[in-house]
Write an enzyme that holds these catalytic residues in place. Structure first.
Site, PDB file in Angstrom:
ATOM      1  NE  ARG A 175      62.902  14.343  93.440  1.00 15.66           N
ATOM      2  CZ  ARG A 175      63.393  13.988  94.643  1.00 15.66           C
ATOM      3  NH1 ARG A 175      63.263  12.742  95.077  1.00 15.66           N
ATOM      4  NH2 ARG A 175      64.012  14.872  95.378  1.00 15.66           N
ATOM      5  CD  GLU A 222      68.025   9.155 105.687  1.00 15.45           C
ATOM      6  OE1 GLU A 222      66.896   9.470 106.097  1.00 15.45           O
ATOM      7  OE2 GLU A 222      68.436   9.431 104.551  1.00 15.45           O
ATOM      8  CG  LEU A 268      58.588   2.660  99.947  1.00 16.33           C
ATOM      9  CD1 LEU A 268      57.337   1.774 100.001  1.00 16.33           C
ATOM     10  CD2 LEU A 268      59.049   2.856  98.508  1.00 16.33           C
ATOM     11  CD  GLU A 278      60.420   4.082 109.345  1.00 15.33           C
ATOM     12  OE1 GLU A 278      59.992   4.676 110.356  1.00 15.33           O
ATOM     13  OE2 GLU A 278      61.505   4.350 108.805  1.00 15.33           O
TER      14      GLU A 278
HETATM   15  P1  ADP Z   1      61.162  12.581 103.557  1.00 14.66           P
HETATM   16  O1  ADP Z   1      62.276  12.320 104.560  1.00 14.66           O
HETATM   17  O2  ADP Z   1      61.416  12.049 102.186  1.00 14.66           O
HETATM   18  O3  ADP Z   1      60.616  13.963 103.562  1.00 14.66           O
HETATM   19  P2  ADP Z   1      59.588  10.757 105.198  1.00 14.66           P
HETATM   20  O4  ADP Z   1      60.391   9.528 105.186  1.00 14.66           O
HETATM   21  O5  ADP Z   1      59.484  11.521 106.461  1.00 14.66           O
HETATM   22  O6  ADP Z   1      59.935  11.713 103.987  1.00 14.66           O
HETATM   23  O7  ADP Z   1      58.105  10.362 104.704  1.00 14.66           O
HETATM   24  C1  ADP Z   1      57.107  11.342 104.583  1.00 14.66           C
HETATM   25  C2  ADP Z   1      55.876  10.679 103.988  1.00 14.66           C
HETATM   26  O8  ADP Z   1      55.503   9.550 104.772  1.00 14.66           O
HETATM   27  C3  ADP Z   1      54.642  11.564 104.001  1.00 14.66           C
HETATM   28  O9  ADP Z   1      54.590  12.367 102.839  1.00 14.66           O
HETATM   29  C4  ADP Z   1      53.515  10.551 104.024  1.00 14.66           C
HETATM   30  O10 ADP Z   1      53.162  10.221 102.675  1.00 14.66           O
HETATM   31  C5  ADP Z   1      54.109   9.330 104.647  1.00 14.66           C
HETATM   32  N1  ADP Z   1      53.585   9.033 105.995  1.00 14.66           N
HETATM   33  C6  ADP Z   1      53.990   9.534 107.168  1.00 14.66           C
HETATM   34  N2  ADP Z   1      53.248   9.017 108.192  1.00 14.66           N
HETATM   35  C7  ADP Z   1      52.367   8.166 107.614  1.00 14.66           C
HETATM   36  C8  ADP Z   1      51.324   7.321 108.122  1.00 14.66           C
HETATM   37  N3  ADP Z   1      51.049   7.244 109.430  1.00 14.66           N
HETATM   38  N4  ADP Z   1      50.627   6.579 107.230  1.00 14.66           N
HETATM   39  C9  ADP Z   1      50.887   6.646 105.915  1.00 14.66           C
HETATM   40  N5  ADP Z   1      51.857   7.416 105.377  1.00 14.66           N
HETATM   41  C10 ADP Z   1      52.576   8.170 106.212  1.00 14.66           C
END
Ligand code: ADP
Length: 403
Positions: free
Chosen positions: A244, A387, A212, A336
């Site tokens: 999306r 990754e 997620l 996470e």
């Molecule tokens: P991607 O690699 O798909 O760009 P990530 O796995 O880095 O995304 O996840 C990014 C998303 O994680 C952010 O858009 C946010 O919604 C969520 N996120 C990051 N840190 C937190 C947090 N401390 N609490 C809640 N959601 C978080």
């Protein structure tokens, strides 16, 4: 065995290059960095050498991927980690779409480049950028093994019953329409790390992995092999994501074209970039959504409920696909970090042996950990994804003994 133990991992997007240099003797990071806004006046390179702890930034125009990689090579050289070092064993490239052809990491040669190019029609946004990065790196170090690690590869073990859409197979085959799945490098890594956390053999462990992030996907992994995943021919299918829509009735698209008079490009943009959490409430960051919910914002609360409802449906579906589930693993930015998402996704699933311990779920940390009560029939875990490490590991396993 040679002394070449370093792997450079490159993730080339359309206007960015992310990179990490790892030493595979202990999987330690030597350098990490990012070039953003390639092709613009405001390009930026951020580089950190982990050995010295020193970070450097360059800003100013970086015209193309060639210039970007040369700038990265220059930064690495300043730290004594240059691309010409005999300790560099290989470069591992993230490639988003490997179709059905690439089931494993692959040493890149002309035939491989041609096949990645042939897949551009099914991955028009990603594969061209990945190819540019590969070609540039090959020009810089033509003698060095370069390995493609595909986001789709882990999902190529899906049975036809899961991979095929229920359409005329002749049409599907002609246009290569099938469910490929993405985020495979992360799903593979997290499924294995979850088995390790449980002290079990991955070959005897069934895991539902929930990746997620801003993009989001679920997978059902039986004994280390993927048997089902939620993204399809493109990353649009499946869970509600940051921007999306995930699953929707395909007739919505006909309706928007016929009745809403929208062009295909407009609908594509609507569903990929302006839907999901963002489309529902104007925010795609889960932190902001939770903050708004805490202030009583109903739009944000509904967006969260829709997100959780979809997630729960997939947990149930994948439970049925696997028959026996050892663990549900949450990973990536939301998985996470967002304890309320984990709690809500599993709430009410006690009948399936799934539960979250509130105290354990609230603990923050970068390590893989269990958040289910000790008595739970199915483990629920938070397993940080990595990754880059997985790409480096797969690359090194392939070439480590060759050079
Ligand atoms: P991607 O690699 O798909 O760009 P990530 O796995 O880095 O995304 O996840 C990014 C998303 O994680 C952010 O858009 C946010 O919604 C969520 N996120 C990051 N840190 C937190 C947090 N401390 N609490 C809640 N959601 C978080």
């Amino acid at each position: 065995m040679t002394s070449a133990t370093r792997v450079l991992v490159l993730n080339s997007g359309s206007s960015s290059v992310k990179y990490q240099l790892l030493d595979m003797r202990d999987a330690s990071r030597l350098a990490v960095g990012l070039v953003e806004r390639i092709g613009e006046q405001t390009s930026r390179l951020k580089h950190t050498c982990l050995g010295t702890g020193e970070s450097r930034e360059q800003s100013g125009p970086i015209a193309d991927h060639d210039a970007a990689l040369k700038a990265v090579a220059g930064e690495l050289a300043r730290d004594g980690l240059g691309l010409d070092s005999p300790e560099l064993a290989a470069i591992g490239h993230r490639v988003v779409h490997g179709g059905m052809f690439f089931t494993e990491p692959t040493v890149i040669d002309q035939a491989v480049l041609t096949e990645i190019e042939r897949l551009i029609p099914v991955a028009p946004l990603h594969n061209p950028a990945n190819l540019t990065g590969i070609r540039t790196a090959m020009a810089l170090r033509p003698d060095l093994p370069q390995v493609a690690v595909f986001d789709t590869a882990f999902h190529t073990t899906m049975p036809e019953s899961a991979a095929r859409y229920a359409i005329d197979p002749r049409i599907a085959d002609r246009y290569r329409i099938r469910r490929y799945g993405f985020h495979g490098t992360s799903h593979a890594y997290v499924a294995r790390e979850t088995a390790r956390l449980l002290g079990k053999d991955p070959a005897d462990t069934n895991v539902i992995v929930l990746h997620l992030g801003n993009g989001a996907s679920a997978s059902a992994v039986r004994g280390g092999r993927c048997v089902e995943t939620s993204m399809g021919m493109t990353p649009l299918e499946g869970l509600v994501m940051g921007t999306r829509s995930g699953d929707l009735d395909p007739a919505v698209i006909f309706h928007l074209a016929r009745v809403g008079d929208m062009s295909m490009d407009e609908i594509d943009t609507l569903l990929n970039k302006r839907s999901g959490l963002f489309g529902l409430c104007g925010d795609n960051d889960m932190r902001e959504i939770r903050r708004r919910i805490d202030e009583g914002d109903e739009e944000a609360a509904l967006a969260f409920d829709i997100y959780i409802h979809r997630l729960k449906k997939y947990i149930g579906a994948y439970y049925a696909v696997l028959g026996r589930v050892d663990a549900v693993a949450f990973t990536a930015g939301v998985g996470e970090n967002a304890a309320p998402v984990r709690q809500a996704a599993v709430a009410g699933l006690d009948g399936l042996g799934l539960a979250v311990d509130g105290g354990l779920n609230a603990v923050r940390g970068g390590e893989a950990r269990l958040i289910s009560p000790a008595s739970a029939r199915v483990a629920v875990a938070v397993v940080p994804t990595d990754e880059e490490l997985e790409i480096a590991t797969q690359t090194y396993e392939l070439v480590g003994n060759r050079s």
